[in-house]
Design a protein around this motif. Structure first.
Motif, PDB file in Angstrom:
ATOM      1  N   VAL A  18       0.849  -1.198   0.000  1.00 42.08           N
ATOM      2  CA  VAL A  18       0.000   0.000   0.000  1.00 42.08           C
ATOM      3  C   VAL A  18       0.883   1.247   0.000  1.00 42.08           C
ATOM      4  O   VAL A  18       0.645   2.199  -0.757  1.00 42.08           O
ATOM      5  CB  VAL A  18      -0.988  -0.014   1.188  1.00 42.08           C
ATOM      6  N   ASP A  19       1.927   1.247   0.816  1.00 44.29           N
ATOM      7  CA  ASP A  19       2.856   2.378   0.837  1.00 44.29           C
ATOM      8  C   ASP A  19       3.496   2.556  -0.539  1.00 44.29           C
ATOM      9  O   ASP A  19       3.591   3.664  -1.060  1.00 44.29           O
ATOM     10  CB  ASP A  19       3.920   2.165   1.909  1.00 44.29           C
ATOM     11  N   LEU A  20       3.934   1.456  -1.131  1.00 47.96           N
ATOM     12  CA  LEU A  20       4.581   1.510  -2.443  1.00 47.96           C
ATOM     13  C   LEU A  20       3.630   2.054  -3.513  1.00 47.96           C
ATOM     14  O   LEU A  20       4.027   2.864  -4.359  1.00 47.96           O
ATOM     15  CB  LEU A  20       5.104   0.126  -2.829  1.00 47.96           C
ATOM     16  N   ALA A  21       2.374   1.650  -3.480  1.00 48.14           N
ATOM     17  CA  ALA A  21       1.387   2.150  -4.453  1.00 48.14           C
ATOM     18  C   ALA A  21       1.182   3.659  -4.290  1.00 48.14           C
ATOM     19  O   ALA A  21       1.142   4.401  -5.278  1.00 48.14           O
ATOM     20  CB  ALA A  21       0.060   1.412  -4.303  1.00 48.14           C
ATOM     21  N   LEU A  22       1.062   4.103  -3.055  1.00 47.81           N
ATOM     22  CA  LEU A  22       0.885   5.540  -2.808  1.00 47.81           C
ATOM     23  C   LEU A  22       2.126   6.328  -3.213  1.00 47.81           C
ATOM     24  O   LEU A  22       2.022   7.404  -3.810  1.00 47.81           O
ATOM     25  CB  LEU A  22       0.564   5.778  -1.328  1.00 47.81           C
ATOM     26  N   THR A  23       3.282   5.784  -2.917  1.00 46.50           N
ATOM     27  CA  THR A  23       4.533   6.444  -3.291  1.00 46.50           C
ATOM     28  C   THR A  23       4.672   6.520  -4.810  1.00 46.50           C
ATOM     29  O   THR A  23       5.094   7.542  -5.357  1.00 46.50           O
ATOM     30  CB  THR A  23       5.737   5.701  -2.676  1.00 46.50           C
ATOM     31  N   ALA A  24       4.325   5.444  -5.491  1.00 44.89           N
ATOM     32  CA  ALA A  24       4.406   5.443  -6.953  1.00 44.89           C
ATOM     33  C   ALA A  24       3.506   6.528  -7.551  1.00 44.89           C
ATOM     34  O   ALA A  24       3.896   7.219  -8.503  1.00 44.89           O
ATOM     35  CB  ALA A  24       4.044   4.067  -7.511  1.00 44.89           C
ATOM     36  N   ALA A  70      -5.177  -1.941   6.250  1.00 44.19           N
ATOM     37  CA  ALA A  70      -4.297  -1.045   5.508  1.00 44.19           C
ATOM     38  C   ALA A  70      -4.849   0.378   5.563  1.00 44.19           C
ATOM     39  O   ALA A  70      -4.756   1.139   4.602  1.00 44.19           O
ATOM     40  CB  ALA A  70      -4.134  -1.512   4.066  1.00 44.19           C
ATOM     41  N   ARG A  71      -5.420   0.709   6.730  1.00 39.54           N
ATOM     42  CA  ARG A  71      -5.895   2.078   6.912  1.00 39.54           C
ATOM     43  C   ARG A  71      -4.694   3.031   6.864  1.00 39.54           C
ATOM     44  O   ARG A  71      -3.566   2.637   7.148  1.00 39.54           O
ATOM     45  CB  ARG A  71      -6.623   2.224   8.241  1.00 39.54           C
ATOM     46  N   VAL A  72      -4.942   4.277   6.525  1.00 39.86           N
ATOM     47  CA  VAL A  72      -3.870   5.261   6.408  1.00 39.86           C
ATOM     48  C   VAL A  72      -3.041   5.315   7.689  1.00 39.86           C
ATOM     49  O   VAL A  72      -1.799   5.303   7.634  1.00 39.86           O
ATOM     50  CB  VAL A  72      -4.450   6.656   6.072  1.00 39.86           C
ATOM     51  N   ALA A  73      -3.693   5.356   8.833  1.00 41.09           N
ATOM     52  CA  ALA A  73      -2.966   5.438  10.101  1.00 41.09           C
ATOM     53  C   ALA A  73      -2.092   4.200  10.326  1.00 41.09           C
ATOM     54  O   ALA A  73      -0.968   4.300  10.817  1.00 41.09           O
ATOM     55  CB  ALA A  73      -3.948   5.609  11.265  1.00 41.09           C
ATOM     56  N   THR A  74      -2.606   3.043   9.959  1.00 40.83           N
ATOM     57  CA  THR A  74      -1.849   1.799  10.128  1.00 40.83           C
ATOM     58  C   THR A  74      -0.631   1.784   9.213  1.00 40.83           C
ATOM     59  O   THR A  74       0.486   1.465   9.650  1.00 40.83           O
ATOM     60  CB  THR A  74      -2.747   0.582   9.836  1.00 40.83           C
ATOM     61  N   ALA A  76       0.890   4.353   7.835  1.00 40.97           N
ATOM     62  CA  ALA A  76       1.834   5.394   8.264  1.00 40.97           C
ATOM     63  C   ALA A  76       2.638   4.957   9.485  1.00 40.97           C
ATOM     64  O   ALA A  76       3.839   5.220   9.572  1.00 40.97           O
ATOM     65  CB  ALA A  76       1.088   6.692   8.553  1.00 40.97           C
ATOM     66  N   ALA A  77       1.994   4.254  10.403  1.00 39.91           N
ATOM     67  CA  ALA A  77       2.675   3.833  11.627  1.00 39.91           C
ATOM     68  C   ALA A  77       3.604   2.641  11.427  1.00 39.91           C
ATOM     69  O   ALA A  77       4.607   2.507  12.123  1.00 39.91           O
ATOM     70  CB  ALA A  77       1.639   3.501  12.706  1.00 39.91           C
TER      71      ALA A  77
END
Length: 150
Positions: A18-24, A70-74, A76-77
């Motif tokens: 999820v982080d990788l998708a948002l970063t991409a 895979a909530r945003v807070a999860t 991010a943390a």
């Protein structure tokens, strides 16, 4: 199957994807410089693939009785990645940052594949397939960088 072991391996993978998708997507919107067009398109393709893989991982977790988180807070943390630069980012910076992230996930997946093989072959197969796709993207982004060889 040991659900707890599968959860320990798949949940961090979900967060990384999820982080990788948002970063991409962030990089896609803000890449600039000499390789703009090629990287812009490539980053969109990466985001699309990674979103599909994250959905597969989340649905696998749910299938084996574990709630996917895979909530945003999860994310991010728990992400293992440093924040991506804000604003416009030059293509010569973007490509190495993406390669670094892809490399980290594929490295983590090697251990996941081994551990899952002992308890959950379906999850192991899923991670093997994702790893192959990530390695292909890693190779393509690495090829964008100036050669380190004479």
């Amino acid at each position: 199957m040991e659900r707890q072991l599968a959860e320990r391996e798949l949940t961090p993978l979900l967060i990384e994807l999820v982080d990788l998708a948002l970063t991409a997507k962030q990089a896609h919107w803000n890449v600039s410089g000499m390789w703009f067009r090629q990287l812009h398109t490539q980053l969109d393709e990466l985001a699309d693939d990674v979103r599909l893989w994250s959905d597969d991982v989340a649905e696998r977790l749910t299938t084996i009785g574990i709630a996917a988180d895979a909530r945003v807070a999860t994310v991010a943390a728990k992400t293992p990645f440093a924040g991506f630069p804000s604003g416009f980012v030059g293509s010569t910076t973007v490509a190495p940052l993406i390669v670094e992230r892809l490399s980290k996930v594929t490295e983590n997946n090697q251990s996941r594949i081994e551990k899952l093989g002992a308890v959950d072959l379906v999850s192991q197969d899923l991670v093997i397939g994702i790893t192959g796709g990530l390695q292909k993207h890693e190779w393509m982004f690495a090829a964008e960088q100036p050669s380190q060889h004479p």
